[in-house]
Design an enzyme around this catalytic site. Structure first.
Site, short mmCIF file in Angstrom:
data_model
loop_
_atom_site.label_atom_id
_atom_site.label_comp_id
_atom_site.label_asym_id
_atom_site.label_seq_id
_atom_site.Cartn_x
_atom_site.Cartn_y
_atom_site.Cartn_z
N ILE A 152 0.22 3.76 -4.76
CA ILE A 152 0.48 2.34 -4.54
C ILE A 152 -0.45 1.80 -3.44
CG2 ILE A 152 2.31 2.65 -2.82
CD1 ILE A 152 2.24 -0.01 -5.61
N TYR A 153 -0.84 2.66 -2.50
CA TYR A 153 -1.83 2.24 -1.48
C TYR A 153 -3.11 1.78 -2.16
CZ TYR A 153 -5.61 2.88 1.91
OH TYR A 153 -6.72 2.71 2.68
#
Length: 337
Positions: A152-153
């Site tokens: 998700i980063y």
């Protein structure tokens, strides 16, 4: 002399960039949320050192706080904005994904809105080599597709690139996204491998070596990185192509004053060689826990940095043995070891 607004000035890269620009005679207004993702004392020390220069002003607030961000940027009335702040860390994104959406997406939107309102000469925003995701073609080029994020980063950083392009197109706002490759050096983050390895070794603890050491990274020394950012800021402001034609190898958008630039050392180093450089600098051997690959991690990164050199005439080149030695010297001095 320019007025430059930098987010993340209490952070590792932001501190070094602010110091470089202050030394060059610019006025810098910094912003940082001082979150407890890692030791806040380290962040406070960085800001305190910058505050010794009368041309530095700092605001402490969260990126998600639109009113506070607007007030700080309005007070600066910047010519340039460099957006470095955000929630970092690949592994932490597995534990707290919401922090990445809040800081990296919502916070970046707030910064872009302020940049649009002030019609800055150049908006520069940090992305990451993690956006290349599952790509196996190396070295990574800015013109490669980056559609397979592994965390998700990485996904939030890719989202900010898309957002930046849309603002560049709609508002004719010059935007450069720079993709970092494993930045290290003095005043580095405690969650990064170099800091963790040095700390553990000096304290007699073992280090965790993922994928049994079969990993490669393009390690970029922090002073090389911030020099590249400063050169891009003033000397490589993107302009919308009049005829939609883009030079070969350039990531410039055909429809917007928008560009993506890798900032890396153009050399993929073996993790075990990096560890050996640490052992040499420390004068002692590490004890290693050989571990399996972490979820979301990638086995290798490698930057193709010829576009940076074409635009600025500069290419990062600090050898990891020299860079690691500088970090170890700083670590011993800072922690009185």
């Amino acid at each position: 002399m320019s007025r430059i607004f930098i987010t993340g000035t209490a952070g590792f890269i932001g501190y070094h960039l602010a110091r470089l620009l202050l030394d060059a005679g610019h006025v810098v207004h910094g912003l940082d949320g001082m979150t407890d993702y890692y030791d806040v004392t380290l962040k406070q020390r960085r800001h305190a050192m910058l505050a010794q220069n009368p041309d530095f002003v700092a605001t402490e607030c969260m990126l998600e706080d639109r009113e506070a961000v607007d007030a700080a940027i309005d007070a600066c009335a910047p010519n340039y904005i460099v957006h470095l702040a955000g929630q970092a860390g690949v592994r932490y994104s597995l534990e707290n994904p919401r922090a990445y959406v809040d800081a990296n997406v919502t916070g970046t939107f707030n910064v872009m809105e302020a940049a649009r309102r002030h019609e800055v000469k150049h908006l520069m925003m940090a992305s990451t080599s993690s956006v290349y995701g599952a790509n196996t073609q190396m070295p990574f080029r800015e013109t490669d597709k980056a559609d397979t994020p592994m965390t998700i980063y990485a996904a939030t950083k890719k989202a900010t690139e898309a957002m930046g392009h849309s603002y560049a197109h709609i508002y004719d706002l010059p935007v450069t996204m720079f993709r970092f490759f494993t930045v290290y050096g003095p005043w580095g983050r405690p969650d990064m491998a170099l800091f963790k390895f040095v700390k553990a070794t000096l304290e007699g603890d073992a280090i965790d070596v993922y994928n049994h050491g079969d990993m490669y990274r393009d390690f970029t020394y922090v002073t090389d990185l911030v020099r590249a950012i400063s050169l891009l800021m003033f000397d490589a402001i993107p302009a919308r192509p009049a005829d939609g034609q883009v030079p070969e190898g350039d990531s410039l958008s055909p429809v917007a004053p928008f560009r993506v630039v890798n900032i890396g050392n153009s050399k993929s180093e073996r993790l075990l060689d990096f560890i050996e450089a640490i052992e040499t600098a420390l004068g002692q051997k590490t004890t290693r826990n050989m571990m399996d690959m972490q979820p979301g991690d990638v086995p290798a990164t490698w930057a193709e940095a010829s576009l940076l050199e074409t635009l600025t005439g500069y290419r990062p080149q600090t050898d990891i043995r020299d860079g690691v030695r500088h970090f170890v010297d700083w670590y011993r001095e800072y922690y009185c070891i």
